[in-house]
Design an enzyme around this catalytic site. Sequence first.
Site, PDB file in Angstrom:
ATOM      1  N   PRO A 123       5.139   6.145  -4.370  1.00 52.71           N
ATOM      2  CA  PRO A 123       4.008   7.006  -4.009  1.00 52.71           C
ATOM      3  C   PRO A 123       3.549   6.792  -2.572  1.00 52.71           C
ATOM      4  O   PRO A 123       3.412   5.666  -2.115  1.00 52.71           O
ATOM      5  CB  PRO A 123       2.911   6.611  -5.001  1.00 52.71           C
ATOM      6  CG  PRO A 123       3.348   5.365  -5.649  1.00 52.71           C
ATOM      7  CD  PRO A 123       4.809   5.173  -5.405  1.00 52.71           C
ATOM      8  N   GLU A 124       3.374   7.884  -1.852  1.00 54.17           N
ATOM      9  CA  GLU A 124       2.808   7.832  -0.506  1.00 54.17           C
ATOM     10  C   GLU A 124       1.393   8.420  -0.555  1.00 54.17           C
ATOM     11  O   GLU A 124       0.902   8.784  -1.611  1.00 54.17           O
ATOM     12  CB  GLU A 124       3.705   8.593   0.475  1.00 54.17           C
ATOM     13  CG  GLU A 124       5.042   7.891   0.695  1.00 54.17           C
ATOM     14  CD  GLU A 124       5.722   8.333   1.990  1.00 54.17           C
ATOM     15  OE1 GLU A 124       5.043   8.874   2.876  1.00 54.17           O
ATOM     16  OE2 GLU A 124       6.937   8.132   2.106  1.00 54.17           O
TER      17      GLU A 124
END
Length: 283
Positions: free
Chosen positions: A2-3
């Site tokens: 996840p960014e």
Amino acid sequence: MPELPEVETVKAGIAPVMEGRVIARAEVNRPDLRWPFPERMAERLTGQRVLGLRRRSKYILVDLESAETLLIHLGMSGRMLVSGQMIGEFHHPHPAPAKHDHVVFHMENGARITFNDARRFGAMDLMQTARQDDHWLIRDLGPEPLGNAFNETYLVERLKGRNTPIKSALLDQRIVSGLGNIYVCEVLFRAGIHPARKAGRISAARAASLVPLIRDVLSEAIAAGGSSLRHYRQSDGELGYFQHVFQVYDRAGKPCVTHGCDKTITRIVQSGRSSFFCPQCQR
Ligand SMILES: [Zn+2]
């Protein structure tokens, strides 16, 4: 992994069932994730009203009535599942407890938020809300890419004289916080800048052009995440992993999307991470 946009989407997904609500019971099923949990974590969360949720870099910050803040880091594989409440148009019944359900928030309204993390690179910590900027994961972070402190003047100044590749400079969390590999590849493609170009060798005008492009790429991904929440179809109530359309990321060997360009996307490895770019469009 996840960014920033995925973290923002997870935050948006859990906010309606947490904000203003009381954590009736916090279930903590192991002593640690990537690092040990803080002392008496379950006790310090149980009975607390959630005042609000925020995001700093890739961390979700949950402000509690006790003047403590819970920091949540999804790590590589951390997932949040919401059940017992509507998300978008869909209601998810409580699932059976699953392997890797490490922390479960049982809300007084009947909702349940489950943190599941198979690889355990995620983390949770508690800190005094007033002292959050001193937390070891937060204190060295640069400005938020979508905030006012991150602007053209700032970025040009920070890149000046720097001998590292622009890709590494934009991944440096002390320069700008929350940018990760995927979105840096996309930004450099839009800017027409080769990922291996030395940061200090980029003209001020081109360096400045990165700021609005970074904002655009992140904002578009956050909007895509928001629409994935409204059209929530995954049966298990998992949040934050939505379908993206990337122009270069993970497209090695595929044709460049620029009109009139006949080259294919190339992959190189920089500091152990893949960079994807068009050798013609990016100089
Ligand atoms: Zn091209």
